[in-house]
Design a protein around this motif. Structure first.
Motif, PDB file in Angstrom:
ATOM      1  N   LEU A 177       4.227  10.135  -9.209  1.00  0.00           N
ATOM      2  CA  LEU A 177       4.629   9.882 -10.588  1.00  0.00           C
ATOM      3  C   LEU A 177       3.672  10.562 -11.570  1.00  0.00           C
ATOM      4  O   LEU A 177       4.103  11.158 -12.569  1.00  0.00           O
ATOM      5  CB  LEU A 177       4.667   8.376 -10.843  1.00  0.00           C
ATOM      6  N   ILE A 178       2.365  10.441 -11.282  1.00  0.00           N
ATOM      7  CA  ILE A 178       1.380  11.076 -12.162  1.00  0.00           C
ATOM      8  C   ILE A 178       1.558  12.591 -12.162  1.00  0.00           C
ATOM      9  O   ILE A 178       1.475  13.252 -13.217  1.00  0.00           O
ATOM     10  CB  ILE A 178      -0.051  10.706 -11.726  1.00  0.00           C
ATOM     11  N   THR A 179       1.821  13.153 -10.986  1.00  0.00           N
ATOM     12  CA  THR A 179       2.034  14.607 -10.893  1.00  0.00           C
ATOM     13  C   THR A 179       3.265  15.031 -11.689  1.00  0.00           C
ATOM     14  O   THR A 179       3.249  16.059 -12.396  1.00  0.00           O
ATOM     15  CB  THR A 179       2.196  15.017  -9.420  1.00  0.00           C
ATOM     16  N   ALA A 221      -5.865  16.186 -12.055  1.00  0.00           N
ATOM     17  CA  ALA A 221      -7.130  15.807 -11.417  1.00  0.00           C
ATOM     18  C   ALA A 221      -7.101  14.346 -10.968  1.00  0.00           C
ATOM     19  O   ALA A 221      -7.555  13.999  -9.869  1.00  0.00           O
ATOM     20  CB  ALA A 221      -8.289  16.036 -12.381  1.00  0.00           C
ATOM     21  N   VAL A 222      -6.560  13.474 -11.850  1.00  0.00           N
ATOM     22  CA  VAL A 222      -6.438  12.054 -11.502  1.00  0.00           C
ATOM     23  C   VAL A 222      -5.542  11.875 -10.278  1.00  0.00           C
ATOM     24  O   VAL A 222      -5.853  11.107  -9.359  1.00  0.00           O
ATOM     25  CB  VAL A 222      -5.898  11.246 -12.687  1.00  0.00           C
ATOM     26  N   ALA A 223      -4.418  12.613 -10.272  1.00  0.00           N
ATOM     27  CA  ALA A 223      -3.490  12.517  -9.142  1.00  0.00           C
ATOM     28  C   ALA A 223      -4.156  12.954  -7.840  1.00  0.00           C
ATOM     29  O   ALA A 223      -3.959  12.343  -6.796  1.00  0.00           O
ATOM     30  CB  ALA A 223      -2.252  13.361  -9.412  1.00  0.00           C
ATOM     31  N   ILE A 224      -4.964  13.993  -7.924  1.00  0.00           N
ATOM     32  CA  ILE A 224      -5.654  14.485  -6.728  1.00  0.00           C
ATOM     33  C   ILE A 224      -6.657  13.456  -6.225  1.00  0.00           C
ATOM     34  O   ILE A 224      -6.746  13.184  -5.021  1.00  0.00           O
ATOM     35  CB  ILE A 224      -6.349  15.827  -7.030  1.00  0.00           C
ATOM     36  N   LEU A 225      -7.432  12.871  -7.154  1.00  0.00           N
ATOM     37  CA  LEU A 225      -8.430  11.862  -6.768  1.00  0.00           C
ATOM     38  C   LEU A 225      -7.767  10.620  -6.158  1.00  0.00           C
ATOM     39  O   LEU A 225      -8.229  10.080  -5.149  1.00  0.00           O
ATOM     40  CB  LEU A 225      -9.276  11.468  -7.981  1.00  0.00           C
ATOM     41  N   ILE A 226      -6.678  10.163  -6.797  1.00  0.00           N
ATOM     42  CA  ILE A 226      -5.968   8.995  -6.274  1.00  0.00           C
ATOM     43  C   ILE A 226      -5.391   9.291  -4.898  1.00  0.00           C
ATOM     44  O   ILE A 226      -5.472   8.481  -3.971  1.00  0.00           O
ATOM     45  CB  ILE A 226      -4.869   8.552  -7.252  1.00  0.00           C
ATOM     46  N   SER A 227      -4.811  10.481  -4.770  1.00  0.00           N
ATOM     47  CA  SER A 227      -4.231  10.880  -3.481  1.00  0.00           C
ATOM     48  C   SER A 227      -5.304  10.926  -2.399  1.00  0.00           C
ATOM     49  O   SER A 227      -5.072  10.502  -1.259  1.00  0.00           O
ATOM     50  CB  SER A 227      -3.563  12.243  -3.611  1.00  0.00           C
ATOM     51  N   LEU A 228      -6.498  11.417  -2.774  1.00  0.00           N
ATOM     52  CA  LEU A 228      -7.597  11.466  -1.819  1.00  0.00           C
ATOM     53  C   LEU A 228      -8.008  10.050  -1.399  1.00  0.00           C
ATOM     54  O   LEU A 228      -8.247   9.782  -0.212  1.00  0.00           O
ATOM     55  CB  LEU A 228      -8.792  12.190  -2.439  1.00  0.00           C
ATOM     56  N   GLY A 229      -8.073   9.149  -2.380  1.00  0.00           N
ATOM     57  CA  GLY A 229      -8.431   7.763  -2.074  1.00  0.00           C
ATOM     58  C   GLY A 229      -7.413   7.099  -1.154  1.00  0.00           C
ATOM     59  O   GLY A 229      -7.782   6.417  -0.190  1.00  0.00           O
ATOM     60  N   PHE A 230      -6.126   7.327  -1.453  1.00  0.00           N
ATOM     61  CA  PHE A 230      -5.083   6.749  -0.602  1.00  0.00           C
ATOM     62  C   PHE A 230      -5.110   7.351   0.802  1.00  0.00           C
ATOM     63  O   PHE A 230      -4.830   6.674   1.786  1.00  0.00           O
ATOM     64  CB  PHE A 230      -3.710   6.969  -1.237  1.00  0.00           C
ATOM     65  N   THR A 231      -5.433   8.644   0.901  1.00  0.00           N
ATOM     66  CA  THR A 231      -5.508   9.289   2.211  1.00  0.00           C
ATOM     67  C   THR A 231      -6.612   8.673   3.062  1.00  0.00           C
ATOM     68  O   THR A 231      -6.430   8.408   4.258  1.00  0.00           O
ATOM     69  CB  THR A 231      -5.753  10.797   2.055  1.00  0.00           C
ATOM     70  N   SER A 249      -1.772  21.892 -23.657  1.00  0.00           N
ATOM     71  CA  SER A 249      -2.492  20.615 -23.643  1.00  0.00           C
ATOM     72  C   SER A 249      -3.356  20.516 -22.391  1.00  0.00           C
ATOM     73  O   SER A 249      -2.920  20.849 -21.291  1.00  0.00           O
ATOM     74  CB  SER A 249      -1.495  19.447 -23.695  1.00  0.00           C
ATOM     75  N   PHE A 250      -4.600  20.047 -22.587  1.00  0.00           N
ATOM     76  CA  PHE A 250      -5.493  19.897 -21.436  1.00  0.00           C
ATOM     77  C   PHE A 250      -5.216  18.602 -20.678  1.00  0.00           C
ATOM     78  O   PHE A 250      -5.741  18.390 -19.582  1.00  0.00           O
ATOM     79  CB  PHE A 250      -6.960  19.938 -21.900  1.00  0.00           C
ATOM     80  N   TRP A 251      -4.375  17.727 -21.268  1.00  0.00           N
ATOM     81  CA  TRP A 251      -4.120  16.435 -20.625  1.00  0.00           C
ATOM     82  C   TRP A 251      -3.391  16.566 -19.290  1.00  0.00           C
ATOM     83  O   TRP A 251      -3.582  15.763 -18.394  1.00  0.00           O
ATOM     84  CB  TRP A 251      -3.316  15.525 -21.563  1.00  0.00           C
ATOM     85  N   TYR A 252      -2.552  17.604 -19.174  1.00  0.00           N
ATOM     86  CA  TYR A 252      -1.852  17.746 -17.889  1.00  0.00           C
ATOM     87  C   TYR A 252      -2.844  18.115 -16.786  1.00  0.00           C
ATOM     88  O   TYR A 252      -2.659  17.764 -15.622  1.00  0.00           O
ATOM     89  CB  TYR A 252      -0.722  18.777 -18.002  1.00  0.00           C
ATOM     90  N   PHE A 305       0.829  -1.199   0.000  1.00  0.00           N
ATOM     91  CA  PHE A 305       0.000   0.000   0.000  1.00  0.00           C
ATOM     92  C   PHE A 305       0.866   1.253   0.000  1.00  0.00           C
ATOM     93  O   PHE A 305       0.612   2.212  -0.753  1.00  0.00           O
ATOM     94  CB  PHE A 305      -0.928   0.008   1.218  1.00  0.00           C
ATOM     95  N   ASN A 306       1.894   1.261   0.820  1.00  0.00           N
ATOM     96  CA  ASN A 306       2.788   2.428   0.873  1.00  0.00           C
ATOM     97  C   ASN A 306       3.507   2.631  -0.454  1.00  0.00           C
ATOM     98  O   ASN A 306       3.764   3.777  -0.863  1.00  0.00           O
ATOM     99  CB  ASN A 306       3.796   2.265   2.005  1.00  0.00           C
ATOM    100  N   SER A 307       3.832   1.522  -1.127  1.00  0.00           N
ATOM    101  CA  SER A 307       4.487   1.636  -2.439  1.00  0.00           C
ATOM    102  C   SER A 307       3.532   2.220  -3.467  1.00  0.00           C
ATOM    103  O   SER A 307       3.917   3.053  -4.309  1.00  0.00           O
ATOM    104  CB  SER A 307       4.974   0.260  -2.898  1.00  0.00           C
ATOM    105  N   LEU A 308       2.269   1.790  -3.423  1.00  0.00           N
ATOM    106  CA  LEU A 308       1.287   2.296  -4.383  1.00  0.00           C
ATOM    107  C   LEU A 308       1.021   3.779  -4.198  1.00  0.00           C
ATOM    108  O   LEU A 308       0.656   4.481  -5.158  1.00  0.00           O
ATOM    109  CB  LEU A 308      -0.019   1.505  -4.243  1.00  0.00           C
ATOM    110  N   ARG A 309       1.182   4.264  -2.985  1.00  0.00           N
ATOM    111  CA  ARG A 309       0.929   5.686  -2.734  1.00  0.00           C
ATOM    112  C   ARG A 309       1.866   6.584  -3.538  1.00  0.00           C
ATOM    113  O   ARG A 309       1.533   7.748  -3.818  1.00  0.00           O
ATOM    114  CB  ARG A 309       1.075   6.002  -1.241  1.00  0.00           C
ATOM    115  N   SER A 310       3.019   6.044  -3.926  1.00  0.00           N
ATOM    116  CA  SER A 310       3.978   6.843  -4.691  1.00  0.00           C
ATOM    117  C   SER A 310       3.507   7.102  -6.110  1.00  0.00           C
ATOM    118  O   SER A 310       4.081   7.958  -6.814  1.00  0.00           O
ATOM    119  CB  SER A 310       5.344   6.140  -4.721  1.00  0.00           C
ATOM    120  N   ILE A 311       2.438   6.384  -6.536  1.00  0.00           N
ATOM    121  CA  ILE A 311       1.960   6.570  -7.910  1.00  0.00           C
ATOM    122  C   ILE A 311       1.425   7.984  -8.146  1.00  0.00           C
ATOM    123  O   ILE A 311       1.496   8.516  -9.259  1.00  0.00           O
ATOM    124  CB  ILE A 311       0.877   5.522  -8.246  1.00  0.00           C
ATOM    125  N   THR A 312       0.893   8.592  -7.077  1.00  0.00           N
ATOM    126  CA  THR A 312       0.379   9.969  -7.223  1.00  0.00           C
ATOM    127  C   THR A 312       1.509  10.931  -7.564  1.00  0.00           C
ATOM    128  O   THR A 312       1.337  11.856  -8.363  1.00  0.00           O
ATOM    129  CB  THR A 312      -0.318  10.427  -5.933  1.00  0.00           C
TER     130      THR A 312
END
Length: 224
Positions: free
Chosen positions: A133-135, A157-167, A149-152, A124-131
């Motif tokens: 990487l996305i950032t 937004a994805v990084a924020i949502l994932i970070s919220l889920g991990f929190t 580009s609007f993709w960034y 779980f702690n390792s997966l938290r680092s994915i936010t």
């Protein structure tokens, strides 16, 4: 180990003797005279138990059938003498050696569950680092495209949502993991005990425990 079982001539109690140790069980006069002073011998080994009459004139019954010698277990109903005095396994176990071989499974299961919990926390702690990487990818994309580009923005937004889920998950784990660890420890302390005195044998691994030949508390001999 050999346990001699019979009636004590002085008190009329059940007498069990093994390795220089003697135990008297029951009330005075509770054992009928049809039970000999040395009625049967119970041999206990790592392979099992065998009950033998010590005199051809003695009468011993296992599950209602008279025997001279028979392999037995704690599931068997044993009676001594023609008056069918019931031999209590609780009394026998008060002097019999303790079979600690099932404790190997208890130790291995405890170690497995404890390790699984540690691995889950580590993953779980390792997966938290994915936010992070996305950032970083979002920042690099923003720089590369000059912010056109609007993709960034999507990645942010994805990084924020994932970070919220991990929190949220980390908040729950802050209570669940210590609680689960405590539950495992309590169950282990209930199960990893001397079969005779039921005292906790400590946190030493089974292979270390098996190097001892007796319980450190009640001194009962171990079957290994």
């Amino acid at each position: 180990m050999e346990i001699i079982i019979g009636r004590d001539t002085n008190t009329g109690q059940l007498r069990l003797a093994a390795d220089g140790k003697e135990v008297l069980c029951g009330k005075a006069g509770s054992v009928p005279t049809t039970v000999g002073t040395q009625h049967v011998k119970l041999t206990v080994t790592s392979k099992g138990m065998r009950l033998e009459n010590l005199d051809i004139n003695n009468h011993t019954f296992v599950n209602g059938r008279e025997i001279q010698s028979k392999g037995v277990s704690q599931a068997d109903h044993i009676e001594l003498g023609t008056t069918h005095y019931v031999l209590s396994w609780a009394n026998v176990l008060s002097i019999a050696p303790a079979d600690i071989r099932p404790l190997e499974k208890v130790w291995n299961e405890y170690e497995r569950q404890r390790m699984d919990l540690q691995i889950a926390v580590g993953r779980f702690n390792s997966l938290r680092s994915i936010t992070g990487l996305i950032t970083m990818v979002a920042i690099a994309l923003s720089i590369a495209t000059g912010g056109r580009s609007f993709w960034y923005i999507v990645l942010y937004a994805v990084a924020i949502l994932i970070s919220l889920g991990f929190t949220i998950k980390a908040w729950r784990n802050a209570e669940r993991v210590p609680q689960r660890t405590q539950e495992l420890k309590q169950q282990f302390q209930r199960d990893y005990v001397c079969p005779h005195c039921h005292r906790f044998l400590g946190d030493q691994p089974y292979n270390i425990l098996a190097q001892n030949d007796h319980c450190p508390y009640c001194k009962t001999q171990f079957i290994l």
